[in-house]
Design an enzyme around this catalytic site. Structure first.
Site: not given
Length: 515
Positions: A117, A166, A230, A232, A245, A291, A296
């Site tokens: 083998c 193979c 389905c 169900c 949708h 204005c 910040c």
């Protein structure tokens, strides 16, 4: 159609079976059979054998070769036939890694009693060696171990030969024999994998997405771009597995769902409209009167109009030493416009989804029907009420998903390269006319169905009944017109393919069990 011009007492056409092409949906079903079928665990083997038999007869193949072909071509018999006709049998087999050489016995090894083998390099009696269709021969122990590993790895649907480079698929009957001798339970698992391949690898078959799972699968007979129901009761888009949708496409729904996820985007939308980022620390700053000079918390002053950094000297009309940059002004204006546009479509979408959720609960309607049946001693048909409610639910779902469709179809990004601005505006106006007609009449139908008509006197009851019947027919026509506008006006000249499930007058196709 004028929204105020409907005569609710006319015999308006109201036939659930009316559809395109002059044929009713019922007539088309009788000609072509049901458009989708339920596959239960009991009929799964029969459904698989049906397709296997077609390929076995077409190509004179054994069952294991036919299965290998169909797994490669995702159980699409039509595709197998098409490749066979257009490319020939050799190319068909080559692409699927199927070899039909009859090298399955060990006749070539009979001259000696022992051989080596090439896998384990052990000397093995020839009767313990097996040759596959590709011609490669190895000992049974090596084959068995190879099969066990592949099945445990979940690769049992297409187990290839062990030889280097193979790709020929091994004979399933030999796999079954060797694995059964070593591990009978794993052999059963192998057979189950082959059986479930009909669902897992089949582009026309999908498991129902119900939770908890009902155990059913759905097979569509013709078009995969469709919506199905389905056995169900769960309705879903066959293409993307989401809830039904249309007329929103699957890609549009994906983008819309991501954009609307949780409530994060609502906060972002509000902030983009009502705040500006500081040019120094980039924290959002909200302007509350005053204005156009804002400061910040990091003490950086900047212009509210364009967002550019400035000094502190200013008056009500201007900021000293600062002139707004037109490009920044235009960018800020576009951002605000887009935010307002998104908020408009989101609000309409959510409003109709909320209405749909309430209208889907038919307990109140069923209670009214029960009251009328208890009051009337003779047999009376109250199906008009149920049909009206079903028409309302179908139309409401269509209307709700028409808003994400419009948001992407008529925006500046999704198809900006294919639609000129002028064409987009014209198409948007035509679409919104149809959309507004649906929206106007759906509220009337909802109102009449919500009335306590089971308590009305005979005259008022008959008037209410005729209004519901008439409006149900009108809603069917208006929804059909909306889809016709999409197919024949909006999408007709586009190069990009946008797949949208077709309009069904009777609602989403209900799957029937395979014979």
């Amino acid at each position: 159609m004028d929204s105020d011009s409907i005569d609710y007492y006319d015999d308006a056409p109201y036939d659930d079976d009316v559809d395109d092409g002059g044929f009713s949906e019922a007539a088309l079903r009788s000609l072509n059979g049901p458009s989708c079928k339920v596959i239960t665990k009991e009929c799964l083997l029969a459904a698989q054998r049906e397709d296997l038999q077609k390929v076995m007869e077409l190509l004179s193949l054994t069952e294991n070769h036919a299965r290998t072909l169909l797994i490669h071509y995702r159980w699409d018999v039509d595709n197998v036939s098409e490749v066979f006709v257009n490319k020939g049998k050799d190319r068909l087999y080559e692409d699927a890694c199927v070899t039909l050489l009859d090298n399955g016995d060990s006749s070539s090894l009979q001259s000696s009693s022992v051989t080596t083998c090439e896998i384990c390099t052990e000397e093995v009696p020839v009767y313990n060696m097996t040759t596959m269709d590709c011609g490669h021969c190895f000992c049974n122990n090596c084959w068995t171990e190879h099969f066990l590993v592949k099945i445990n790895e979940g690769q049992s649907r297409r187990i290839s030969c062990m030889a280097h480079k193979c790709n020929v698929v091994c004979d399933e009957s030999k796999i079954r024999v060797y694995v059964s001798e070593k591990d009978p339970d794993l052999a059963k698992k192998f057979d189950r994998y082959l059986l479930e391949s009909y669902i897992e690898d089949n582009k026309r078959v999908k498991w129902c997405p119900s939770v908890p799972h009902c155990g059913y699968a759905i097979r569509v007979e013709y078009d995969e771009d469709c919506e199905v129901e389905c056995a169900c009761g769960v309705q879903f888009c066959f293409s993307c597995y989401s809830e039904a949708h249309s007329p929103c496409s699957c890609k549009m729904l994906e983008l819309w769902t991501e954009k609307c996820k949780d409530d994060i985007n609502q906060t972002k939308t509000w902030m983009s409209i009502n705040s500006k980022k500081c040019p120094k620390c980039h924290k959002p700053v909200e302007k509350n009167g005053g204005c156009n000079l804002v400061v910040c918390i990091c003490r950086q002053p900047f212009c509210w109009l364009c967002g550019g950094a400035t000094g502190f000297q200013h008056n009500w009309e201007s900021i000293e030493g600062h002139t707004c940059e037109e490009q920044q002004m235009a960018k800020a204006a576009r951002a605000k416009s887009e935010s307002l546009r998104y908020t408009h479509y989101l609000d309409r979408f959510k409003a109709h989804k909320d209405s749909l959720k309430a209208e889907t609960d038919l307990k109140k309607l069923q209670s009214k029907i029960s009251n009328m049946e208890a009051r009337d001693k003779k047999i009376v048909d109250y199906s008009w009420a149920t049909k009206g409610a079903n028409r309302l639910i179908l139309s409401r779902r269509i209307l709700s998903y028409s808003y994400p469709f419009a948001y992407y179809m008529f925006g500046d990004v999704f198809l900006s390269e294919e639609m000129k601005k002028e064409d987009r505006i014209i198409k948007q106006n035509l679409f919104e006319q149809q959309q507004q007609q649906v929206e106007s009449h759906i509220e009337k139908l909802s109102f009449f169905l919500a009335e306590p008509f089971d308590e009305f006197d005979e005259k008022t009851f008959n008037e209410s009944k005729m209004k519901i019947i008439t409006l149900s027919g009108v809603m069917d026509l208006l929804c059909k017109n909306l889809y016709d506008c999409i197919d024949n006006v909006i999408l007709c000249d586009l190069e990009t393919t946008i797949n949208i499930a077709p309009y069904r007058s009777n609602g989403i196709d209900k799957a029937v069990e395979i014979d």
